[in-house]
Write an enzyme that holds these catalytic residues in place. Structure first.
Site, mmCIF file in Angstrom:
data_model
loop_
_atom_site.group_PDB
_atom_site.id
_atom_site.type_symbol
_atom_site.label_atom_id
_atom_site.label_comp_id
_atom_site.label_asym_id
_atom_site.label_seq_id
_atom_site.Cartn_x
_atom_site.Cartn_y
_atom_site.Cartn_z
ATOM 1 N N GLU A 1 82.018 119.351 12.629
ATOM 2 C CA GLU A 1 80.961 119.578 13.590
ATOM 3 C C GLU A 1 80.938 121.025 14.054
ATOM 4 O OE1 GLU A 1 81.239 115.038 15.501
ATOM 5 O OE2 GLU A 1 81.394 116.795 16.813
ATOM 6 N N LYS B 1 83.537 116.732 6.346
ATOM 7 C CA LYS B 1 82.469 117.068 7.294
ATOM 8 C C LYS B 1 83.098 117.535 8.590
ATOM 9 C CE LYS B 1 79.888 113.942 9.533
ATOM 10 N NZ LYS B 1 80.070 114.370 10.955
ATOM 11 N N ASP C 1 84.297 109.537 11.773
ATOM 12 C CA ASP C 1 85.227 109.337 12.890
ATOM 13 C C ASP C 1 84.656 108.357 13.901
ATOM 14 O OD1 ASP C 1 83.286 110.984 13.965
ATOM 15 O OD2 ASP C 1 84.670 112.526 14.669
ATOM 16 N N SER C 2 83.430 107.899 13.668
ATOM 17 C CA SER C 2 82.868 106.798 14.449
ATOM 18 C C SER C 2 83.717 105.540 14.321
ATOM 19 C CB SER C 2 81.435 106.503 14.000
ATOM 20 O OG SER C 2 81.354 106.383 12.587
ATOM 21 N N GLU D 1 71.764 115.629 14.158
ATOM 22 C CA GLU D 1 71.858 114.435 15.003
ATOM 23 C C GLU D 1 71.142 114.626 16.322
ATOM 24 O OE1 GLU D 1 75.033 111.202 16.879
ATOM 25 O OE2 GLU D 1 75.751 112.736 15.489
ATOM 26 N N ASP E 1 85.191 112.701 7.592
ATOM 27 C CA ASP E 1 85.135 113.505 8.817
ATOM 28 C C ASP E 1 86.488 114.130 9.128
ATOM 29 O OD1 ASP E 1 82.589 113.666 9.903
ATOM 30 O OD2 ASP E 1 82.748 111.756 10.954
#
Length: 274
Positions: free
Chosen positions: A120, A118, A49-50, A186, A88
């Site tokens: 978070e 993925k 999602d970056s 991270e 993501d």
């Protein structure tokens, strides 16, 4: 064995089996050409999602949507033959409930062909991870600095220093117990990252963590020097393509204004020579 020697596309089980073995190589990708360039060299390609910050100019990843992830996931899939593609789950697509997470994860995998998703979060997301895994959706977890939570974390700060290390360790152990096949660490202190890697049974993939992790991931535009708005401490620029591109654009503009481009070899004659 690296992705280069594989006759088939890697699967989450292959990544899980790499725990304690040869380091796992991971990069982000958002487009077909970039995915094709890295396919023979990496084990895991993350449609991160970056993309919101790198390609769409957003101030954070919070504004990324499901439609954006699907569009870029489809593009990346067209460039891959060997590497595992993980996508993501964007902010707001999984936090509400395990059921919401399943619907959106299933959509992401169905419409992009991703081999895993993925998401978070640590202990508070363990129930959701277990729910997804039991229903056939492989999950890569992400603990430490979780960019989608930047507004509650108070910025892009190192996570897990001092007494907070026990919370982060508990997060990593919780996602592993829930069935995640790997976990991104991270912006975690090196010593803590090494402890987590030693104590959890799934591969750790570091970004600003430790060379002792089971693998590493970087945003490809960062490591190529294409994204130059800022440079995190944990990024090594393996290229300066942004500077080269800007210089090439400036040279093109100068030649157009000087009418030296196009030159005779770039244009077509009125008649074909016999």
């Amino acid at each position: 064995m690296s992705a280069t020697g594989q006759a088939r596309q890697l699967m989450p089980a292959d990544i899980l089996a790499r725990k304690g073995g040869a380091p796992i190589v991971c990069l982000t990708a958002y487009t077909t050409p970039m995915a094709a360039m890295m396919d023979a060299h990496v084990d895991l390609v993350l449609v991160g999602d970056s993309v919101g910050m790198v390609l769409h100019g957003l101030p954070s990843t919070v504004g990324v949507t499901m439609d954006m992830m699907i569009l870029h996931g489809q593009a990346v899939a067209r460039g891959l033959k060997q590497a595992l593609m993980v996508i993501d789950m964007p902010f707001g697509s999984y936090e509400e409930s395990p059921e919401q997470a399943f619907r959106n994860a299933a959509r992401l995998m169905r419409e992009t062909g991703a081999g895993a998703v993925k998401l978070e979060g640590g202990q508070h997301m363990a129930e959701t991870i277990a729910f997804l895994v039991k229903r056939g959706i492989p999950v890569m977890a992400h603990v430490g600095l979780t960019p989608q939570s930047v507004n509650t974390l108070g910025g892009y700060k190192v996570q897990g220093r001092g007494a907070d290390g026990e919370r982060l360790m508990a997060d990593a152990k919780a996602v592993a117990a829930a069935g995640a096949f790997s976990v991104v660490l991270e912006k975690v202190p090196q010593g803590l990252a090494d402890r987590v890697t030693a104590e959890v049974a799934i591969p750790t993939v570091g970004i600003g963590a430790s060379a002792g992790c089971d693998g590493q991931v970087l945003v490809v535009d960062d490591m190529l020097g294409l994204f130059t708005a800022f440079k995190p401490k944990f990024v090594k620029r393996f290229g300066t393509l942004g500077e080269q591109a800007e210089a090439a654009i400036a040279a093109y503009a100068a030649e157009v204004r000087a009418r030296t481009f196009p030159a005779p070899e770039h244009v077509f004659a009125d008649e074909v020579k016999k």
